[in-house]
Design a protein around this motif. Structure first.
Motif, PDB file in Angstrom:
ATOM      1  N   ARG A  74      -3.441 -23.967 -22.969  1.00 24.99           N
ATOM      2  CA  ARG A  74      -4.740 -23.305 -23.108  1.00 24.99           C
ATOM      3  C   ARG A  74      -5.762 -24.318 -23.623  1.00 24.99           C
ATOM      4  NH1 ARG A  74      -8.936 -22.125 -23.750  1.00 24.99           N
ATOM      5  NH2 ARG A  74      -9.993 -20.138 -23.998  1.00 24.99           N
ATOM      6  N   SER A  75      -5.330 -25.180 -24.530  1.00 25.09           N
ATOM      7  CA  SER A  75      -6.202 -26.256 -25.008  1.00 25.09           C
ATOM      8  C   SER A  75      -6.469 -27.265 -23.899  1.00 25.09           C
ATOM      9  CB  SER A  75      -5.574 -26.970 -26.212  1.00 25.09           C
ATOM     10  OG  SER A  75      -5.526 -26.125 -27.329  1.00 25.09           O
ATOM     11  N   VAL A  76      -5.433 -27.592 -23.119  1.00 26.04           N
ATOM     12  CA  VAL A  76      -5.610 -28.524 -22.002  1.00 26.04           C
ATOM     13  C   VAL A  76      -6.620 -27.960 -21.012  1.00 26.04           C
ATOM     14  CG1 VAL A  76      -4.490 -29.617 -20.006  1.00 26.04           C
ATOM     15  CG2 VAL A  76      -3.334 -29.600 -22.220  1.00 26.04           C
ATOM     16  N   SER A  77      -6.505 -26.674 -20.674  1.00 33.80           N
ATOM     17  CA  SER A  77      -7.423 -26.095 -19.677  1.00 33.80           C
ATOM     18  C   SER A  77      -8.867 -26.152 -20.150  1.00 33.80           C
ATOM     19  CB  SER A  77      -7.018 -24.660 -19.312  1.00 33.80           C
ATOM     20  OG  SER A  77      -7.316 -23.743 -20.337  1.00 33.80           O
ATOM     21  N   ALA A  78      -9.106 -25.903 -21.434  1.00 36.60           N
ATOM     22  CA  ALA A  78     -10.477 -25.979 -21.969  1.00 36.60           C
ATOM     23  C   ALA A  78     -10.989 -27.419 -21.919  1.00 36.60           C
ATOM     24  CB  ALA A  78     -10.518 -25.450 -23.394  1.00 36.60           C
ATOM     25  N   SER A  79     -10.140 -28.375 -22.259  1.00 37.90           N
ATOM     26  CA  SER A  79     -10.543 -29.790 -22.227  1.00 37.90           C
ATOM     27  C   SER A  79     -10.797 -30.265 -20.802  1.00 37.90           C
ATOM     28  CB  SER A  79      -9.476 -30.662 -22.892  1.00 37.90           C
ATOM     29  OG  SER A  79      -9.398 -30.368 -24.266  1.00 37.90           O
ATOM     30  N   VAL A  80     -10.012 -29.772 -19.862  1.00 33.57           N
ATOM     31  CA  VAL A  80     -10.209 -30.126 -18.447  1.00 33.57           C
ATOM     32  C   VAL A  80     -11.560 -29.601 -17.965  1.00 33.57           C
ATOM     33  CG1 VAL A  80      -9.382 -29.677 -16.089  1.00 33.57           C
ATOM     34  CG2 VAL A  80      -7.777 -30.362 -17.880  1.00 33.57           C
ATOM     35  N   ARG A  81     -11.884 -28.371 -18.338  1.00 35.45           N
ATOM     36  CA  ARG A  81     -13.194 -27.812 -17.970  1.00 35.45           C
ATOM     37  C   ARG A  81     -14.314 -28.645 -18.581  1.00 35.45           C
ATOM     38  NH1 ARG A  81     -13.518 -22.846 -20.708  1.00 35.45           N
ATOM     39  NH2 ARG A  81     -14.342 -24.164 -22.344  1.00 35.45           N
ATOM     40  N   ASP A  82     -14.180 -28.971 -19.879  1.00 31.13           N
ATOM     41  CA  ASP A  82     -15.208 -29.751 -20.571  1.00 31.13           C
ATOM     42  C   ASP A  82     -15.361 -31.149 -19.963  1.00 31.13           C
ATOM     43  OD1 ASP A  82     -15.536 -27.547 -22.200  1.00 31.13           O
ATOM     44  OD2 ASP A  82     -14.482 -28.425 -23.909  1.00 31.13           O
ATOM     45  N   ALA A  83     -14.280 -31.680 -19.370  1.00 35.15           N
ATOM     46  CA  ALA A  83     -14.308 -33.015 -18.758  1.00 35.15           C
ATOM     47  C   ALA A  83     -14.757 -32.967 -17.291  1.00 35.15           C
ATOM     48  CB  ALA A  83     -12.927 -33.666 -18.847  1.00 35.15           C
ATOM     49  N   GLY A  84     -15.164 -31.784 -16.818  1.00 35.17           N
ATOM     50  CA  GLY A  84     -15.662 -31.658 -15.450  1.00 35.17           C
ATOM     51  C   GLY A  84     -14.595 -31.384 -14.402  1.00 35.17           C
ATOM     52  N   GLY A  85     -13.405 -30.978 -14.829  1.00 33.14           N
ATOM     53  CA  GLY A  85     -12.326 -30.686 -13.884  1.00 33.14           C
ATOM     54  C   GLY A  85     -12.553 -29.413 -13.101  1.00 33.14           C
ATOM     55  N   TYR A  86     -13.208 -28.441 -13.719  1.00 35.07           N
ATOM     56  CA  TYR A  86     -13.589 -27.203 -13.030  1.00 35.07           C
ATOM     57  C   TYR A  86     -14.815 -26.635 -13.730  1.00 35.07           C
ATOM     58  CZ  TYR A  86     -11.084 -24.486 -16.684  1.00 35.07           C
ATOM     59  OH  TYR A  86     -10.648 -23.941 -17.875  1.00 35.07           O
ATOM     60  N   ALA A  87     -15.504 -25.758 -13.038  1.00 38.24           N
ATOM     61  CA  ALA A  87     -16.741 -25.184 -13.563  1.00 38.24           C
ATOM     62  C   ALA A  87     -16.454 -23.888 -14.330  1.00 38.24           C
ATOM     63  CB  ALA A  87     -17.702 -24.893 -12.411  1.00 38.24           C
ATOM     64  N   LYS A  88     -17.208 -23.670 -15.383  1.00 37.03           N
ATOM     65  CA  LYS A  88     -17.108 -22.401 -16.107  1.00 37.03           C
ATOM     66  C   LYS A  88     -17.655 -21.302 -15.210  1.00 37.03           C
ATOM     67  CE  LYS A  88     -18.008 -20.299 -20.574  1.00 37.03           C
ATOM     68  NZ  LYS A  88     -16.633 -19.842 -20.733  1.00 37.03           N
ATOM     69  N   THR A  89     -16.963 -20.184 -15.180  1.00 38.39           N
ATOM     70  CA  THR A  89     -17.393 -19.049 -14.361  1.00 38.39           C
ATOM     71  C   THR A  89     -17.421 -17.796 -15.228  1.00 38.39           C
ATOM     72  OG1 THR A  89     -15.194 -18.268 -13.696  1.00 38.39           O
ATOM     73  CG2 THR A  89     -16.147 -20.070 -12.397  1.00 38.39           C
ATOM     74  N   SER A  90     -17.785 -16.688 -14.631  1.00 36.25           N
ATOM     75  CA  SER A  90     -17.755 -15.408 -15.344  1.00 36.25           C
ATOM     76  C   SER A  90     -16.453 -14.657 -15.075  1.00 36.25           C
ATOM     77  CB  SER A  90     -18.959 -14.556 -14.933  1.00 36.25           C
ATOM     78  OG  SER A  90     -18.904 -14.309 -13.544  1.00 36.25           O
ATOM     79  N   VAL A  91     -15.504 -15.293 -14.399  1.00 35.78           N
ATOM     80  CA  VAL A  91     -14.221 -14.658 -14.105  1.00 35.78           C
ATOM     81  C   VAL A  91     -13.463 -14.462 -15.416  1.00 35.78           C
ATOM     82  CG1 VAL A  91     -11.997 -14.920 -12.926  1.00 35.78           C
ATOM     83  CG2 VAL A  91     -14.105 -15.666 -11.797  1.00 35.78           C
ATOM     84  N   PRO A  92     -13.075 -13.219 -15.730  1.00 30.53           N
ATOM     85  CA  PRO A  92     -12.339 -12.994 -16.974  1.00 30.53           C
ATOM     86  C   PRO A  92     -11.034 -13.789 -17.019  1.00 30.53           C
ATOM     87  CG  PRO A  92     -13.017 -10.902 -15.986  1.00 30.53           C
ATOM     88  CD  PRO A  92     -13.303 -11.983 -14.979  1.00 30.53           C
TER      89      PRO A  92
END
Length: 194
Positions: free
Chosen positions: A129-147
């Motif tokens: 869960r920490s890795v996924s947040a860091s990947v998003r912050d590093a530009g790996g995927y975009a933040k969305t409104s998907v729950p």
């Protein structure tokens, strides 16, 4: 805006990213006075009332936990839905149907709703869960409104990467995880950038 004690909030997920909480806690502890008040007001906790009008947090578990660790007692909340007239079984079904709950442990295994923790700060640590947040912050995927998008990414990464055992391994894993997030294997996940 209505506020509630953090101790009143019941979680709707089993895990959270401890590294993310540690970072948020440190950030909140550096703030004082008006700056802290504004930071707290910026992220109200969305809640759903369950049986006996118990407030369940359906997002921002990390924020509430970090604030609790930073010795903040109350948080602003936004009521999303009042489901207090439902039975406990109907309540959890409604949460699941609306994608407001994530009853999976740190191994990605489903657990019964009866095993949900009583307090928001008691959730299991999930490195992915920490890795996924860091990947998003590093530009790996975009933040969305998907729950629950971060959990879907965490599960994707859990099945493809070895769990980091320390901070150095965590940091080196992020670049690998970003590449993986942009690969075709991740096609279909929320925020996929390709």
């Amino acid at each position: 805006m209505k506020t509630l004690k953090i101790s009143q909030l019941r979680p709707t997920q089993m895990t959270h990213g401890l590294r993310e909480i540690r970072q948020k806690t440190e950030a909140y502890e550096r703030l004082k006075g008006h700056e802290l008040e504004m930071a707290i007001a910026y992220k109200p906790i969305p809640v759903v009332y369950g049986p006996d009008e118990v407030p369940y947090a359906i997002d921002h578990h990390h924020v509430a936990t970090a604030l609790w660790h930073a010795k903040v007692k109350r948080v602003p909340v936004v009521l999303v839905k009042d489901l207090s007239k439902l039975s406990l079984a109907e309540f959890w079904l409604a949460l699941e149907n609306n994608r407001w709950t994530y009853p999976y442990n740190a191994l990605g295994q489903r657990v019964p709703f009866s095993e949900m923790h009583a307090y928001i700060w008691d959730l299991e640590g999930d490195e992915y869960r920490s890795v996924s947040a860091s990947v998003r912050d590093a530009g790996g995927y975009a933040k969305t409104s998907v729950p629950l998008e971060e959990f879907r990414w965490a599960d994707f990464l859990r099945h493809r990467l070895h769990a980091p055992q320390n901070d150095a391994e965590f940091d080196s894993l992020i670049m690998k995880a970003v590449e993986l997030a942009k690969s075709e294997a991740a096609l279909g996940l929320p925020g996929y950038l390709g």
